[in-house]
Design an enzyme around this catalytic site. Structure first.
Site, PDB file in Angstrom:
ATOM      1  N   THR A 222     -35.374 -10.616  69.180  1.00 62.65           N
ATOM      2  CA  THR A 222     -34.717  -9.870  69.977  1.00 62.65           C
ATOM      3  C   THR A 222     -33.439  -8.991  69.299  1.00 62.65           C
ATOM      4  O   THR A 222     -32.377  -9.700  69.166  1.00 62.65           O
ATOM      5  CB  THR A 222     -34.146 -10.487  71.444  1.00 62.65           C
ATOM      6  OG1 THR A 222     -33.443  -9.246  72.032  1.00 62.65           O
ATOM      7  CG2 THR A 222     -33.328 -11.717  71.332  1.00 62.65           C
TER       8      THR A 222
ATOM      9  N   ASP B 215     -31.409  -7.099  70.723  1.00 64.89           N
ATOM     10  CA  ASP B 215     -30.419  -7.228  71.605  1.00 64.89           C
ATOM     11  C   ASP B 215     -29.398  -8.324  71.655  1.00 64.89           C
ATOM     12  O   ASP B 215     -28.239  -8.629  72.161  1.00 64.89           O
ATOM     13  CB  ASP B 215     -30.628  -7.007  73.176  1.00 64.89           C
ATOM     14  CG  ASP B 215     -31.459  -5.572  73.288  1.00 64.89           C
ATOM     15  OD1 ASP B 215     -31.105  -4.744  72.467  1.00 64.89           O
ATOM     16  OD2 ASP B 215     -32.042  -5.453  74.252  1.00 64.89           O
TER      17      ASP B 215
ATOM     18  N   GLY C 275     -39.526 -11.710  71.808  1.00 65.96           N
ATOM     19  CA  GLY C 275     -38.397 -11.699  72.871  1.00 65.96           C
ATOM     20  C   GLY C 275     -38.620 -12.631  74.083  1.00 65.96           C
ATOM     21  O   GLY C 275     -39.523 -13.439  74.006  1.00 65.96           O
ATOM     22  N   ASP C 276     -37.736 -12.377  75.100  1.00 68.44           N
ATOM     23  CA  ASP C 276     -37.821 -13.588  76.302  1.00 68.44           C
ATOM     24  C   ASP C 276     -39.104 -13.397  76.920  1.00 68.44           C
ATOM     25  O   ASP C 276     -39.749 -14.355  77.437  1.00 68.44           O
ATOM     26  CB  ASP C 276     -36.579 -13.454  76.990  1.00 68.44           C
ATOM     27  CG  ASP C 276     -36.681 -11.857  77.469  1.00 68.44           C
ATOM     28  OD1 ASP C 276     -37.120 -11.074  77.038  1.00 68.44           O
ATOM     29  OD2 ASP C 276     -35.879 -11.617  78.776  1.00 68.44           O
ATOM     30  N   GLY C 277     -39.664 -12.182  76.999  1.00 68.72           N
ATOM     31  CA  GLY C 277     -41.112 -11.949  77.811  1.00 68.72           C
ATOM     32  C   GLY C 277     -42.266 -12.950  77.063  1.00 68.72           C
ATOM     33  O   GLY C 277     -42.903 -13.406  77.322  1.00 68.72           O
TER      34      GLY C 277
ATOM     35  N   ARG D 236     -47.010  -4.319  73.618  1.00 65.71           N
ATOM     36  CA  ARG D 236     -46.506  -5.063  74.826  1.00 65.71           C
ATOM     37  C   ARG D 236     -47.304  -5.280  75.955  1.00 65.71           C
ATOM     38  O   ARG D 236     -48.470  -4.542  75.921  1.00 65.71           O
ATOM     39  CB  ARG D 236     -45.122  -3.854  75.420  1.00 65.71           C
ATOM     40  CG  ARG D 236     -44.142  -3.413  74.406  1.00 65.71           C
ATOM     41  CD  ARG D 236     -43.092  -2.752  74.935  1.00 65.71           C
ATOM     42  NE  ARG D 236     -42.064  -2.421  74.229  1.00 65.71           N
ATOM     43  CZ  ARG D 236     -40.856  -3.011  73.840  1.00 65.71           C
ATOM     44  NH1 ARG D 236     -40.663  -4.250  74.765  1.00 65.71           N
ATOM     45  NH2 ARG D 236     -39.972  -2.722  73.035  1.00 65.71           N
ATOM     46  N   GLY D 237     -47.018  -6.013  76.914  1.00 59.85           N
ATOM     47  CA  GLY D 237     -47.810  -6.001  78.047  1.00 59.85           C
ATOM     48  C   GLY D 237     -48.374  -7.377  78.101  1.00 59.85           C
ATOM     49  O   GLY D 237     -48.881  -7.943  77.269  1.00 59.85           O
TER      50      GLY D 237
ATOM     51  N   ARG E  11     -30.208  -3.309  76.446  1.00 63.73           N
ATOM     52  CA  ARG E  11     -30.559  -2.966  77.727  1.00 63.73           C
ATOM     53  C   ARG E  11     -29.885  -3.802  78.945  1.00 63.73           C
ATOM     54  O   ARG E  11     -29.512  -3.105  79.833  1.00 63.73           O
ATOM     55  CB  ARG E  11     -32.370  -3.463  78.100  1.00 63.73           C
ATOM     56  CG  ARG E  11     -33.224  -2.709  77.345  1.00 63.73           C
ATOM     57  CD  ARG E  11     -34.623  -3.245  77.677  1.00 63.73           C
ATOM     58  NE  ARG E  11     -34.784  -3.130  79.207  1.00 63.73           N
ATOM     59  CZ  ARG E  11     -35.348  -1.951  79.928  1.00 63.73           C
ATOM     60  NH1 ARG E  11     -35.481  -0.974  79.105  1.00 63.73           N
ATOM     61  NH2 ARG E  11     -35.438  -2.176  81.007  1.00 63.73           N
TER      62      ARG E  11
END
Length: 448
Positions: free
Chosen positions: A203, A205, A174-176, A149-150, A250
């Site tokens: 994702t 979710d 995902g969206d990021g 991540r990041g 989330r």
């Protein structure tokens, strides 16, 4: 774009690197023309700026009769980012198999540990992906490439793509991650580069806009129902037994809602989109007390982002830039326990959190089929010179979606929809549908 749509800002066109002139090497298939479109009605559920329904036309996915890249010279790269999700290995496998067996491209590189793999200072080595070393990865969960991540700087990533002589980048996340992919594509365009950037939305979710169902979601729901069934069994085994299951979600409660519909033994489902109260005439705790007095057991399913209005904000963010959530399960267990002690009522509460099991398992049969199509369509799009887009299944059709549309907002459950009404009818927790700023009320009115 349809002339009937009064919102010219909604642009569904897909950027291209140039004119595709090379005849496709695919020996057998029905080629899709670039003019093929599927028409979809949009509402403000899709985009905030839409005030009345309109239509948009999306480019249909599939192999093109003419391709942009010379297969013998083209080199692909695949990177996986963010959290784990069932089916990532299936997508990797599908991309590699399609690229090598049907387009015979020069090579496919695996980027290790997410976007960090592009940055030399992290020291992650590249991995060449071949049909041989991906042949059985679909049998396992996770990602053979590793993830992280990041954010990383788009300039540094494009520098690496140029060093590796990559023609096309497949980015799974995902969206990021899709926002990062958009920045990478914009940097390539600013340099007048000829590298295709294709996203495969991931994702667990199911919260990416314009993606009807993300891969891995079906598997996640299937595994969640197993945990819920266990919670129900535990609750039945004792007097005033309560089974509490926390699932992923989330900001969007799709897993909780879908698992509730799949297994009719849930009495309360708590999601981020539907605030609830703990006390008062229609609060969760008095309702649970009435439920146990009548049926002697209950099952509660909570998405991880539910009940945040009842918890103190941490003010912290994770590596992906998401706010660190309060623990709704700790809140519920402590409040339920305290409430029943204050009433001097017996209670046995069993808490189950299957989150990491759900996201780490291999994909089920439905998701495997879906991942195969996504991987194949991603390669078709890249070879045709498409860029700045994701492949998605939208209302039964595979389409190309521009990064701009899928990164504008996060998809959330519509608590005014027939779908949510069906969830409430299944659980019996009927109450007032919340309006912005309101709190929903809960009341038990079924004996299930």
């Amino acid at each position: 774009m349809s002339d009937a749509c009064p919102f010219p800002a909604i642009d569904a066109s897909i950027p291209v690197l140039g004119t595709a002139k090379i005849p496709s090497p695919l020996p057998y298939c029905r080629f899709m023309d670039d003019t093929a479109r599927t028409r979809v009605e949009l509402t403000n559920e899709d985009l905030d700026e839409i005030t009345t329904p309109c239509f948009a036309e999306f480019e249909v996915a599939g192999p093109r009769g003419k391709i942009y890249f010379d297969s013998s010279k083209a080199k692909a790269a695949i990177v996986t980012c963010g959290g784990l999700c069932p089916g990532i290995n299936d997508v990797i496998r599908a991309i590699v198999m399609e690229a090598h067996h049907n387009y015979d491209i020069a090579a496919t590189l695996g980027i290790r540990y997410g976007l960090q793999g592009f940055i030399p200072s992290f020291g992650h080595s590249l991995m060449e992906l071949t049909p041989e070393n991906v042949s059985d990865i679909h049998q396992f969960g996770g990602t053979m490439l590793g993830s992280s991540r990041g954010p990383q700087e788009a300039v540094d990533i494009v520098d690496a793509l140029e060093r590796f002589n990559v023609s096309m980048l497949f980015i799974i996340g995902g969206d990021g991650t899709m926002r990062a992919a958009r920045r990478i594509q914009e940097e390539i365009t600013a340099r007048r580069g000829k590298i295709s950037v294709i996203g495969v939305p991931k994702t667990i979710d199911n919260d990416i806009s314009f993606v009807t169902r993300s891969f891995g979601f079906d598997t996640a729901v299937e595994k969640a129902t197993e945990a819920i069934r266990c919670a129900h069994t535990e609750a039945l085994g004792v007097l005033n037994g309560v089974g509490l299951v926390k699932v992923m979600g989330r900001e969007s409660g799709f897993i909780a809602a879908q698992a509730t519909l799949a297994l009719k033994e849930v009495n309360y489902v708590l999601v981020p989109e539907y605030p609830f109260t703990l006390h008062g005439d229609h609060g969760l705790l008095p309702s649970l007390e009435k439920r146990l007095a009548r049926r002697r057991h209950a099952v509660i399913v909570a998405a991880e982002g539910a009940g945040q209005h009842l918890l103190a904000a941490s003010g912290k963010k994770d590596a992906s830039g998401n706010p660190v959530l309060g623990d709704v399960a700790s809140l519920l267990t402590s409040e339920i326990d305290a409430y029943f002690k204050s009433k001097n009522l017996p209670l046995t509460l069993k808490y189950i959190d299957p989150s990491y099991i759900i996201r780490s398992v291999p994909a089920n049969a439905n998701d495997r089929v879906y991942c195969g199509f996504l991987g194949q369509h991603a390669v078709h799009a890249a070879m045709a010179g498409k860029t700045g887009m994701v492949v998605s299944k939208l209302f039964g059709r595979y389409v190309h979606l521009p990064f701009d549309l899928v990164t504008r907002k996060r998809k959330r459950l519509n608590v005014h929809s027939d779908y949510w009404r069906a969830v409430l009818e299944s659980t019996g927790q009927h109450g007032v549908t919340p309006l912005p700023g309101d709190e929903a009320t809960l009341c038990l009115n079924k004996d299930g």
